[in-house]
Design a protein around this motif. Structure first.
Motif, PDB file in Angstrom:
ATOM      1  N   TYR A  77       0.843  -1.191   0.000  1.00  0.00           N
ATOM      2  CA  TYR A  77       0.000   0.000   0.000  1.00  0.00           C
ATOM      3  C   TYR A  77       0.878   1.240   0.000  1.00  0.00           C
ATOM      4  O   TYR A  77       1.924   1.267   0.660  1.00  0.00           O
ATOM      5  CB  TYR A  77      -0.863   0.069   1.271  1.00  0.00           C
ATOM      6  N   LEU A  78       0.450   2.248  -0.713  1.00  0.00           N
ATOM      7  CA  LEU A  78       1.034   3.576  -0.601  1.00  0.00           C
ATOM      8  C   LEU A  78       0.156   4.359   0.360  1.00  0.00           C
ATOM      9  O   LEU A  78      -1.051   4.110   0.450  1.00  0.00           O
ATOM     10  CB  LEU A  78       1.055   4.284  -1.957  1.00  0.00           C
ATOM     11  N   TYR A  79       0.758   5.286   1.071  1.00  0.00           N
ATOM     12  CA  TYR A  79      -0.056   6.183   1.906  1.00  0.00           C
ATOM     13  C   TYR A  79       0.533   7.573   1.866  1.00  0.00           C
ATOM     14  O   TYR A  79       1.722   7.769   1.628  1.00  0.00           O
ATOM     15  CB  TYR A  79      -0.200   5.668   3.347  1.00  0.00           C
ATOM     16  N   GLU A  80      -0.347   8.531   2.057  1.00  0.00           N
ATOM     17  CA  GLU A  80       0.072   9.923   2.158  1.00  0.00           C
ATOM     18  C   GLU A  80      -0.729  10.570   3.273  1.00  0.00           C
ATOM     19  O   GLU A  80      -1.806  10.104   3.635  1.00  0.00           O
ATOM     20  CB  GLU A  80      -0.120  10.669   0.840  1.00  0.00           C
ATOM     21  N   THR A  81      -0.178  11.630   3.823  1.00  0.00           N
ATOM     22  CA  THR A  81      -0.854  12.350   4.895  1.00  0.00           C
ATOM     23  C   THR A  81      -1.875  13.295   4.290  1.00  0.00           C
ATOM     24  O   THR A  81      -1.557  14.076   3.396  1.00  0.00           O
ATOM     25  CB  THR A  81       0.168  13.136   5.739  1.00  0.00           C
ATOM     26  N   CYS A  82      -3.111  13.166   4.758  1.00  0.00           N
ATOM     27  CA  CYS A  82      -4.187  14.044   4.273  1.00  0.00           C
ATOM     28  C   CYS A  82      -4.387  15.219   5.214  1.00  0.00           C
ATOM     29  O   CYS A  82      -4.663  16.322   4.798  1.00  0.00           O
ATOM     30  CB  CYS A  82      -5.492  13.275   4.162  1.00  0.00           C
ATOM     31  N   SER A  83      -4.315  14.935   6.495  1.00  0.00           N
ATOM     32  CA  SER A  83      -4.438  15.959   7.524  1.00  0.00           C
ATOM     33  C   SER A  83      -3.816  15.382   8.786  1.00  0.00           C
ATOM     34  O   SER A  83      -3.370  14.239   8.793  1.00  0.00           O
ATOM     35  CB  SER A  83      -5.904  16.333   7.757  1.00  0.00           C
ATOM     36  N   GLU A  84      -3.790  16.150   9.824  1.00  0.00           N
ATOM     37  CA  GLU A  84      -3.179  15.674  11.055  1.00  0.00           C
ATOM     38  C   GLU A  84      -3.850  14.379  11.517  1.00  0.00           C
ATOM     39  O   GLU A  84      -5.070  14.295  11.613  1.00  0.00           O
ATOM     40  CB  GLU A  84      -3.305  16.743  12.147  1.00  0.00           C
ATOM     41  N   LYS A  85      -3.047  13.365  11.761  1.00  0.00           N
ATOM     42  CA  LYS A  85      -3.475  12.053  12.249  1.00  0.00           C
ATOM     43  C   LYS A  85      -4.337  11.283  11.252  1.00  0.00           C
ATOM     44  O   LYS A  85      -5.042  10.362  11.621  1.00  0.00           O
ATOM     45  CB  LYS A  85      -4.203  12.185  13.591  1.00  0.00           C
ATOM     46  N   VAL A  86      -4.301  11.663   9.968  1.00  0.00           N
ATOM     47  CA  VAL A  86      -5.078  10.952   8.959  1.00  0.00           C
ATOM     48  C   VAL A  86      -4.182  10.634   7.766  1.00  0.00           C
ATOM     49  O   VAL A  86      -3.492  11.525   7.261  1.00  0.00           O
ATOM     50  CB  VAL A  86      -6.297  11.777   8.482  1.00  0.00           C
ATOM     51  N   HIS A  87      -4.205   9.390   7.324  1.00  0.00           N
ATOM     52  CA  HIS A  87      -3.481   8.979   6.133  1.00  0.00           C
ATOM     53  C   HIS A  87      -4.473   8.437   5.113  1.00  0.00           C
ATOM     54  O   HIS A  87      -5.470   7.844   5.469  1.00  0.00           O
ATOM     55  CB  HIS A  87      -2.461   7.873   6.462  1.00  0.00           C
ATOM     56  N   LYS A  88      -4.157   8.652   3.865  1.00  0.00           N
ATOM     57  CA  LYS A  88      -4.939   8.103   2.754  1.00  0.00           C
ATOM     58  C   LYS A  88      -4.141   6.920   2.203  1.00  0.00           C
ATOM     59  O   LYS A  88      -2.942   7.049   1.955  1.00  0.00           O
ATOM     60  CB  LYS A  88      -5.137   9.167   1.677  1.00  0.00           C
TER      61      LYS A  88
END
Length: 173
Positions: free
Chosen positions: A157-168
């Motif tokens: 899986y790839l992930y990126e930070t969307c907002s504080e304490k949230v990853h997509k």
């Protein structure tokens, strides 16, 4: 206050927490059993035991130093270098391919897969040009074949930070 030496653990706990939420949204339950390092976690997903390794792909070493020095309270922030970048898509795909290949060939990862079966790799994207929705469109054909044929990770899986304490998250294998 986060010290540089504690960043890795705090980062991994955050990723595991948001991945647990992502798995829950998909209708499954993830339980972290322990965190031996390596791997970053042994987990159970819907009563199936597996393991998770977390790694990060930074646009450059300069961006990596900038992000980690900014997050650590005991380090002086080192801003990333500025400049003109030609073909950022090629740079970002190469950086992601490189960190995944490193994990695929790392002896500890191969040993874990031989002992416990294939695991899950979570790859964080950090940099101004990463786009989780298009990055895999720029992978080389040889790398795509290598990812599908390898037996170390059953899921990537790839992930990126969307907002504080949230990853997509986006599953690429």
């Amino acid at each position: 206050m986060v010290l540089r030496k504690d960043l890795k653990d705090a980062h991994e706990n955050s990723v595991l927490s948001t991945f647990k939420d992502y798995i829950k949204e998909k209708g499954s339950i993830l339980k972290v059993e322990n965190r031996p390092d390596p791997p970053d976690a042994f987990v159970e997903i819907d009563n199936n035991k597996t393991w998770i390794e977390i790694t990060d792909a930074f646009f450059s070493d300069s961006v990596a130093k900038s992000i980690t020095s900014y997050a650590a309270h005991d380090k002086t922030h080192q801003p990333s270098e500025s400049g003109l970048f030609i073909d950022p898509d090629a740079i970002t795909s190469e950086r992601v391919e490189s960190v995944i290949k490193k994990k695929l060939t790392k002896s500890t990862m191969i040993e874990l897969a031989n002992l416990h079966g294939s695991g899950i790799l979570l790859v964080g994207l950090f940099g101004p040009f990463f786009d989780i929705n298009v990055i895999e469109n720029h992978f080389s054909t040889g790398f795509e074949i290598q990812m599908q044929e390898q037996k170390v990770f059953g899921s990537i899986y790839l992930y990126e930070t969307c907002s504080e304490k949230v990853h997509k998250y986006k599953k690429i294998k």
